[in-house]
Structures are given as C-alpha cells and as structure tokens.
Design a protein around this motif. Structure first.
Motif, PDB file in Angstrom:
ATOM      1  N   THR A  48     -39.918  34.880 -13.824  1.00  0.00           N
ATOM      2  CA  THR A  48     -40.282  34.143 -12.634  1.00  0.00           C
ATOM      3  C   THR A  48     -39.486  32.685 -12.973  1.00  0.00           C
ATOM      4  N   VAL A  49     -38.863  32.511 -11.699  1.00  0.00           N
ATOM      5  CA  VAL A  49     -37.904  31.298 -11.588  1.00  0.00           C
ATOM      6  C   VAL A  49     -38.824  30.033 -10.579  1.00  0.00           C
ATOM      7  N   SER A  50     -39.098  28.947 -11.083  1.00  0.00           N
ATOM      8  CA  SER A  50     -39.773  28.132 -10.372  1.00  0.00           C
ATOM      9  C   SER A  50     -38.675  27.030  -9.987  1.00  0.00           C
ATOM     10  N   ARG A  51     -38.506  26.714  -8.509  1.00  0.00           N
ATOM     11  CA  ARG A  51     -37.527  25.822  -7.944  1.00  0.00           C
ATOM     12  C   ARG A  51     -37.928  24.503  -8.214  1.00  0.00           C
ATOM     13  N   ASN A  52     -36.990  23.543  -8.315  1.00  0.00           N
ATOM     14  CA  ASN A  52     -37.357  22.080  -8.593  1.00  0.00           C
ATOM     15  C   ASN A  52     -37.659  21.271  -7.340  1.00  0.00           C
ATOM     16  N   ILE A  53     -38.870  21.706  -6.648  1.00  0.00           N
ATOM     17  CA  ILE A  53     -39.426  21.190  -5.450  1.00  0.00           C
ATOM     18  C   ILE A  53     -40.051  19.710  -5.669  1.00  0.00           C
ATOM     19  N   VAL A  54     -39.518  18.647  -4.930  1.00  0.00           N
ATOM     20  CA  VAL A  54     -40.118  17.286  -5.215  1.00  0.00           C
ATOM     21  C   VAL A  54     -40.868  16.994  -3.864  1.00  0.00           C
ATOM     22  N   ARG A  55     -42.236  17.026  -4.280  1.00  0.00           N
ATOM     23  CA  ARG A  55     -43.019  16.334  -3.058  1.00  0.00           C
ATOM     24  C   ARG A  55     -42.773  17.107  -1.774  1.00  0.00           C
ATOM     25  N   GLY A  56     -42.401  18.396  -1.785  1.00  0.00           N
ATOM     26  CA  GLY A  56     -42.065  19.393  -0.584  1.00  0.00           C
ATOM     27  C   GLY A  56     -40.872  19.271  -0.290  1.00  0.00           C
ATOM     28  N   VAL A  57     -39.891  18.872  -1.103  1.00  0.00           N
ATOM     29  CA  VAL A  57     -38.639  18.755  -0.687  1.00  0.00           C
ATOM     30  C   VAL A  57     -37.935  19.704  -1.521  1.00  0.00           C
ATOM     31  N   ASN A  58     -37.212  20.816  -1.030  1.00  0.00           N
ATOM     32  CA  ASN A  58     -36.470  21.610  -1.712  1.00  0.00           C
ATOM     33  C   ASN A  58     -34.987  21.336  -2.261  1.00  0.00           C
ATOM     34  N   GLY A  98     -18.111  18.824  -2.221  1.00  0.00           N
ATOM     35  CA  GLY A  98     -18.800  20.147  -1.418  1.00  0.00           C
ATOM     36  C   GLY A  98     -18.664  19.649   0.027  1.00  0.00           C
ATOM     37  N   ASN A  99     -17.855  18.716   0.430  1.00  0.00           N
ATOM     38  CA  ASN A  99     -17.909  18.324   1.765  1.00  0.00           C
ATOM     39  C   ASN A  99     -19.166  17.965   2.307  1.00  0.00           C
ATOM     40  N   GLN A 100     -19.991  17.513   1.572  1.00  0.00           N
ATOM     41  CA  GLN A 100     -21.356  17.042   2.225  1.00  0.00           C
ATOM     42  C   GLN A 100     -21.446  15.754   2.721  1.00  0.00           C
ATOM     43  N   ARG A 101     -22.596  15.492   3.287  1.00  0.00           N
ATOM     44  CA  ARG A 101     -22.993  14.123   3.944  1.00  0.00           C
ATOM     45  C   ARG A 101     -24.549  14.075   3.462  1.00  0.00           C
ATOM     46  N   VAL A 102     -24.967  12.846   3.262  1.00  0.00           N
ATOM     47  CA  VAL A 102     -26.017  12.731   2.724  1.00  0.00           C
ATOM     48  C   VAL A 102     -26.859  11.493   3.452  1.00  0.00           C
ATOM     49  N   PHE A 103     -28.285  11.643   3.295  1.00  0.00           N
ATOM     50  CA  PHE A 103     -29.207  10.710   4.051  1.00  0.00           C
ATOM     51  C   PHE A 103     -30.264  10.360   3.069  1.00  0.00           C
ATOM     52  N   ALA A 104     -31.158   9.364   3.075  1.00  0.00           N
ATOM     53  CA  ALA A 104     -32.022   8.869   2.153  1.00  0.00           C
ATOM     54  C   ALA A 104     -33.397   9.153   2.862  1.00  0.00           C
ATOM     55  N   THR A 105     -34.344   9.590   2.021  1.00  0.00           N
ATOM     56  CA  THR A 105     -35.961   9.833   2.451  1.00  0.00           C
ATOM     57  C   THR A 105     -36.673   9.045   1.042  1.00  0.00           C
ATOM     58  N   LEU A 106     -37.526   8.177   1.715  1.00  0.00           N
ATOM     59  CA  LEU A 106     -38.561   7.509   0.864  1.00  0.00           C
ATOM     60  C   LEU A 106     -39.837   8.427   0.864  1.00  0.00           C
ATOM     61  N   ILE A 107     -40.458   8.571   0.065  1.00  0.00           N
ATOM     62  CA  ILE A 107     -41.945   9.439  -0.065  1.00  0.00           C
ATOM     63  C   ILE A 107     -42.845   8.406  -0.875  1.00  0.00           C
ATOM     64  N   CYS A 108     -43.869   7.975  -0.239  1.00  0.00           N
ATOM     65  CA  CYS A 108     -44.765   6.942  -0.884  1.00  0.00           C
ATOM     66  C   CYS A 108     -46.070   7.564  -1.404  1.00  0.00           C
ATOM     67  N   SER A 109     -46.554   8.717  -1.007  1.00  0.00           N
ATOM     68  CA  SER A 109     -47.770   9.451  -1.529  1.00  0.00           C
ATOM     69  C   SER A 109     -47.562  10.292  -2.691  1.00  0.00           C
ATOM     70  N   ALA A 110     -48.209  10.213  -3.736  1.00  0.00           N
ATOM     71  CA  ALA A 110     -48.184  11.106  -4.666  1.00  0.00           C
ATOM     72  C   ALA A 110     -48.808  12.566  -4.607  1.00  0.00           C
ATOM     73  N   ALA A 112     -50.079  15.761  -1.755  1.00  0.00           N
ATOM     74  CA  ALA A 112     -49.821  16.211  -0.074  1.00  0.00           C
ATOM     75  C   ALA A 112     -50.973  15.617   0.709  1.00  0.00           C
ATOM     76  N   PRO A 113     -50.802  15.390   2.022  1.00  0.00           N
ATOM     77  CA  PRO A 113     -49.619  15.754   2.604  1.00  0.00           C
ATOM     78  C   PRO A 113     -48.290  14.438   2.373  1.00  0.00           C
ATOM     79  N   PHE A 114     -47.007  14.605   2.240  1.00  0.00           N
ATOM     80  CA  PHE A 114     -46.171  13.954   1.860  1.00  0.00           C
ATOM     81  C   PHE A 114     -45.470  13.469   3.443  1.00  0.00           C
ATOM     82  N   THR A 115     -45.653  12.174   3.707  1.00  0.00           N
ATOM     83  CA  THR A 115     -45.043  11.802   4.819  1.00  0.00           C
ATOM     84  C   THR A 115     -43.869  11.312   4.375  1.00  0.00           C
ATOM     85  N   GLN A 116     -42.569  11.607   4.980  1.00  0.00           N
ATOM     86  CA  GLN A 116     -41.030  11.308   5.007  1.00  0.00           C
ATOM     87  C   GLN A 116     -40.730  10.556   5.593  1.00  0.00           C
TER      88      GLN A 116
END
Length: 169
Positions: A48-58, A98-110, A112-116
């Motif tokens: 069983t592999v668990s993905r490293n999901i952080v506050r609902g973000v894959n 990887g020819n990627q673009r990036v943006f920033a997300t702040l999450i303030c709640s420890a 769920a529900p996690f407002t982004q």
C-alpha cells in the motif's frame, strides 16, 4: 519654532501605526516534494502506497528539490515569493525544470475544510535553473491571524512541488 514643529511631525510619522509592519506570515527555507509519504507491506504481501497529500493538495508524480525559498504574506493578501533551484529530483529529466509554471497557495487551517488562498493559477515560469519570483495577491484575502500557516508552491494542474518553512521570529 517651525523647525521644532517639523521635527515633531516627522517623529510622529516614523513611530505612528501608519508605518506599522503589516506582515501576516513569513517563510524562510523550502522543502521539496517527495510524492510518497509511506509504503506499507501488508500481511498478504501486497503493498500500500500513501501519497504525500498536504492539506488536501496532491503531490506530483516525481520528486522535486528546492535550494531556497523566502516568502512574505501581508495582511492585505499581497505576497512576495523568491524561489531558487526548484528542479526535478529524479527521473530522466533530473536537474531540469520540467518546463513548469508555479503559483503560491497559503492554507491557514490545520484541519479540513482547507480554504486555499492562492495567486493566479496560471503561475509564473520556472527559469532554466529553477528560479522564480511571485509578486502578486492571494485570493481570497487570508484571515488574520493565519492560525496554522502552510505555504505550497504548485503547478497549474494543482500539484504541490515545494513547501515553505515557517519563520517564527
């Protein structure tokens, strides 16, 4: 008399609340993503592999590293992020952006529900060496205080590539 009055006005301007620091939260240092957080060998031999999901973000499908990350979020939602060396940490394209673009997300709640609170998801391009700068505004405006801040650097597909290390002082 005029000089004394001018000096008094200047001093009041320097120490007044109008010049107060509006910083909501700061981050100094970064953590690159390892997409898998746990691997369990079950009693029947299956895995069983668990993905490293952080506050609902894959996470993405590959490891990413970051050399440096600094960010400041102000009470009005304005954010400045300076990132260095965000590059693939594995696979055939290791060491590339990887020819990627990036943006920033702040999450303030420890919990769920996690407002982004995010900058525009179109993001900014990574330079060939993985450097990037974000100077934008989070929407919606994050709450003050931001009780349990986590800053994620993400791609337009939504996966997180790096996280900021909270600066406590």
């Amino acid at each position: 008399m005029k000089k004394a009055l001018l000096a008094s006005v200047l001093c009041i301007g320097i120490v007044s609340p109008l010049g107060a620091d509006d910083t909501l939260v700061r981050f100094d240092g970064g953590i690159g993503v390892i997409p898998v957080s746990n691997v369990t060998v079950n009693a029947d031999g299956s895995i069983t592999v668990s993905r490293n999901i952080v506050r609902g973000v894959n996470p993405p499908g590959q490891i990413w590293v970051i050399a440096r990350l600094r960010a400041q979020v102000n009470g009005d939602g304005s954010i400045v992020v300076d990132g260095r060396g965000l590059l693939l940490g594995g696979g055939n394209n290791i060491g590339l952006n990887g020819n990627q673009r990036v943006f920033a997300t702040l999450i303030c709640s420890a919990t769920a529900p996690f407002t982004q609170f995010s900058t525009p998801t179109t993001g900014v391009p990574l330079a060939a060496n993985g450097d990037f700068n974000i100077d934008d505004v989070l929407t919606p405006t994050p709450p003050s205080p931001c009780a349990s801040p986590v800053l994620l650097i993400r791609n337009p597909g939504g996966a997180w590539f790096a996280a900021g290390i909270l600066k406590l002082n």
